[in-house]
Design an enzyme around this catalytic site. Structure first.
Site, short mmCIF file in Angstrom:
data_model
loop_
_atom_site.label_atom_id
_atom_site.label_comp_id
_atom_site.label_asym_id
_atom_site.label_seq_id
_atom_site.Cartn_x
_atom_site.Cartn_y
_atom_site.Cartn_z
N LYS A 72 -11.05 7.80 -7.11
CA LYS A 72 -11.79 7.29 -5.95
C LYS A 72 -12.28 8.44 -5.07
CE LYS A 72 -8.83 3.19 -5.65
NZ LYS A 72 -7.83 2.46 -4.82
N ALA A 86 -6.82 6.83 -2.17
CA ALA A 86 -5.49 6.22 -2.22
C ALA A 86 -5.51 5.03 -3.17
CB ALA A 86 -5.06 5.76 -0.82
N ASP A 87 -4.34 4.70 -3.70
CA ASP A 87 -4.24 3.52 -4.55
C ASP A 87 -2.80 3.02 -4.56
OD1 ASP A 87 -5.82 1.81 -6.58
OD2 ASP A 87 -3.89 2.17 -7.53
N GLN A 88 -2.66 1.71 -4.72
CA GLN A 88 -1.34 1.09 -4.81
C GLN A 88 -1.25 0.23 -6.06
OE1 GLN A 88 -0.92 -1.04 -1.11
NE2 GLN A 88 0.95 0.07 -0.63
#
Ligand code: GTP
Length: 210
Positions: A72, A86-88
């Site tokens: 991203k 960011a990523d979850q």
């Protein structure tokens, strides 16, 4: 998986703009509340392609989250800025869950998660001129109560579409807190950004209050 920390390269800078490669309102809000103004723009990225590669390659959920956060940030190329990605990923007993697309999907997901402990594999990276300067993963553990279907329906009724913005179908800063009996880990990481390590990295890069 231990929290990954790559020591950032200290750069002497004062005016490098900060960009958040995310469409997540709470991520932008968290940075704003911490005294940082930044542009926020979602990255044009086919996340499902990278998630499918992660599954095929047998990546740990934290690795997939890190690769997505990096993708991203690099997809939103802003040559003069520090770009945060960011990523979850949510895992529960070996099963990965995505953001539910409908209230019915949210109901089914919460029924699957209740009474169990899930992990939010939360990755964040800072990129500059197409290179990853710093990365970090936080993995808070959250245990849901065995709430009733009656409670669940009342929760969904009160939340409406708000719960669809979250991978776990809850907003911990809102009524979602009522779903839990125990939470271990960093609060801001649960909401989507491990703020304390990120702010430390940004200060090292010369990005402070703005
Ligand atoms: N408000 C709120 N959002 C949460 C909570 N837990 C997880 N989330 C959100 O769940 C989303 C996880 O999905 P991601 O794929 O990482 O991010 P996204 O929403 O698709 O946004 P992008 O960064 O543009 O990919 C993020 O927006 C998180 O901020 C919470 O407790 N409260």
């Amino acid at each position: 998986m231990p929290d990954l920390v790559l020591k950032p390269t200290p750069l002497q800078n004062t005016a490098t703009p900060l960009v958040l490669a995310s469409g997540s309102a709470i991520r932008k809000q968290l940075l704003h509340n911490a005294g940082l103004s930044c542009l926020a723009e979602p990255a044009a990225l086919e996340e499902d392609v990278l998630k499918a590669e992660g599954l095929a390659q047998g990546w740990a959920a934290s690795t997939t989250a890190l690769r997505l956060a990096e993708a991203k940030a690099l997809a939103l190329y802003k040559p003069e800025a520090f770009v945060i990605g960011a990523d979850q990923m949510l895992s529960c007993e070996g099963v990965l869950y995505n953001k539910p697309e409908t209230q019915d999907a949210a109901r089914t997901q919460l029924q699957a998660l209740r009474g169990k402990t899930h992990i939010l594999h939360t990755a964040v990276v800072v990129c500059h001129k197409g290179a990853v300067l710093w990365q970090y993963v936080s993995e808070p553990k959250l245990t849901m109560r065995s709430f009733s279907d009656t409670f669940l329906d009342a929760y969904l009724q009160s939340e409406g579409a708000e719960c669809l913005c979250s991978v776990g179908a809850y907003r911990l800063e809102g009524p979602g807190l009522q779903l839990f009996e125990q939470i271990e880990g960093d609060y801001s990481a649960i909401l989507g950004l491990p703020l304390l390590p990120l702010l430390e990295a940004l200060r090292t890069l010369g990005v402070t209050l703005s």
